[in-house]
Enzyme design. Structure first.
Site, mmCIF file in Angstrom:
data_model
loop_
_atom_site.group_PDB
_atom_site.id
_atom_site.type_symbol
_atom_site.label_atom_id
_atom_site.label_comp_id
_atom_site.label_asym_id
_atom_site.label_seq_id
_atom_site.Cartn_x
_atom_site.Cartn_y
_atom_site.Cartn_z
ATOM 1 N N ARG A 1 0.848 -1.199 0.000
ATOM 2 C CA ARG A 1 0.000 0.000 0.000
ATOM 3 C C ARG A 1 0.877 1.239 0.000
ATOM 4 O O ARG A 1 1.755 1.372 0.853
ATOM 5 C CB ARG A 1 -0.869 0.031 1.265
ATOM 6 N N THR B 1 -1.382 7.338 -0.309
ATOM 7 C CA THR B 1 -2.714 7.187 -0.903
ATOM 8 C C THR B 1 -3.475 5.969 -0.379
ATOM 9 O O THR B 1 -4.680 5.866 -0.583
ATOM 10 C CB THR B 1 -2.603 7.020 -2.423
ATOM 11 N N ASP C 1 0.768 -3.335 11.967
ATOM 12 C CA ASP C 1 1.213 -3.712 10.614
ATOM 13 C C ASP C 1 1.665 -5.168 10.631
ATOM 14 O O ASP C 1 2.689 -5.512 11.224
ATOM 15 C CB ASP C 1 2.371 -2.793 10.192
ATOM 16 N N ASP D 1 5.246 -5.934 9.172
ATOM 17 C CA ASP D 1 6.341 -5.525 10.063
ATOM 18 C C ASP D 1 6.411 -6.408 11.307
ATOM 19 O O ASP D 1 7.499 -6.762 11.771
ATOM 20 C CB ASP D 1 6.164 -4.065 10.482
HETATM 21 C C1 PRP Z 1 -0.990 -4.756 4.253
HETATM 22 C C2 PRP Z 1 -1.741 -6.065 4.352
HETATM 23 C C3 PRP Z 1 -2.511 -6.109 3.061
HETATM 24 C C4 PRP Z 1 -2.851 -4.651 2.841
HETATM 25 C C5 PRP Z 1 -4.252 -4.417 3.322
HETATM 26 O O1 PRP Z 1 0.134 -4.910 3.489
HETATM 27 O O2 PRP Z 1 -0.924 -7.179 4.547
HETATM 28 O O3 PRP Z 1 -1.767 -6.620 1.965
HETATM 29 O O4 PRP Z 1 -1.917 -3.885 3.622
HETATM 30 O O5 PRP Z 1 -4.648 -3.108 3.052
HETATM 31 P P1 PRP Z 1 -5.765 -2.747 2.001
HETATM 32 O O6 PRP Z 1 -6.894 -3.678 2.226
HETATM 33 O O7 PRP Z 1 -6.098 -1.324 2.365
HETATM 34 O O8 PRP Z 1 -5.173 -2.853 0.632
HETATM 35 P P2 PRP Z 1 1.262 -3.763 3.374
HETATM 36 O O9 PRP Z 1 0.949 -2.800 2.297
HETATM 37 O O10 PRP Z 1 1.462 -3.154 4.746
HETATM 38 O O11 PRP Z 1 2.539 -4.549 2.902
HETATM 39 P P3 PRP Z 1 3.473 -5.580 3.711
HETATM 40 O O12 PRP Z 1 2.695 -6.859 3.890
HETATM 41 O O13 PRP Z 1 4.644 -5.745 2.807
HETATM 42 O O14 PRP Z 1 3.833 -4.959 5.036
#
Ligand code: PRP
Length: 213
Positions: free
Chosen positions: A107, A111, A203, A206
């Protein structure tokens, strides 16, 4: 008239509530966080696979012949990098013949929109059933991007397995892909102004990979 079956299935079980509480707790360290993710992923997968196709087989036990049953569809596990990686091993334990197709999505911090950075789905030969693995369903942007990718690949049936979902994310997925079964351990009410699930667990990527900084 019977109400239509809800596309959202919440796993209602004391083991789920126990492991989810440990997972949410800010004091849970990464090694324990990963273990609780694995345990919850197994419980989710057990629920989400209850309608997998089977075919009969004749086998011999040490005592006699009998009619048994084995899985007959090709299943693909689709972890969303990074956090979905923590759910792969326990689901592969249950479905050892499954294919694993990674999708890279993160994400954008400004945004909250998904950014695609990895996909190696081969043209043609889609699996019969794909299980998207991602602990978090927040706005639904990442899940919808994954669903669009799998539809374009030609997968006939896709199920989304998320440990915690926000209602907004579920609504977004159902609006865009109403045929998708969504399996979750809990639905949280809110997204905060950074689009994090509240109460949530922080998160997941993380906390899984100890990269909180
Ligand atoms: C998180 C999570 C999902 C997404 C959910 O990933 O694991 O993939 O955000 O959010 P959304 O429903 O609003 O799209 P992140 O972007 O933090 O990446 P990561 O797993 O690499 O930490």
């Amino acid at each position: 008239m019977t109400a239509p079956l809800s596309p959202v299935r919440i796993v209602d079980h004391p083991l789920v509530r126990h492991h989810l509480t440990e997972l949410r707790n800010e004091e849970t360290v990464p090694v324990a966080f990963r273990r609780h993710v694995r345990q919850l992923a197994s419980l989710l997968a057990y629920e989400a696979t209850q309608d997998l196709a089977e075919r009969p087989v004749e086998i011999n036990t040490p005592l006699t012949g009998m009619a048994g049953s084995v899985l007959s569809s090709t299943v693909g596990l689709v972890p969303i990098l990074r956090a979905g990686l923590g759910m792969v091993e326990p689901v592969l334990d249950l479905l050892p013949d499954a294919q694993v197709w990674h999708l890279g999505l993160y994400r954008d911090e400004e945004t909250a929109r998904p950014v695609r950075y990895y996909s190696k789905l081969p043209p043609g030969q889609p699996v019969d059933v794909a299980l998207i693995l991602d602990p978090m369903l927040a706005t639904g942007g990442s899940a919808n991007a994954a669903l669009a990718t799998l539809k374009a690949w030609g997968v006939p049936q896709v199920k989304l397995l998320a440990i915690i979902a926000a209602q907004a994310g579920i609504d977004a997925v159902i609006a865009a892909h109403p045929e998708t079964a969504v399996h979750v351990c809990a639905v949280d009410a809110e997204l905060n102004d950074r689009k994090f699930i509240v109460p949530g667990l922080g998160d997941a990527g993380d906390r899984t990979f100890n990269t909180l900084g």
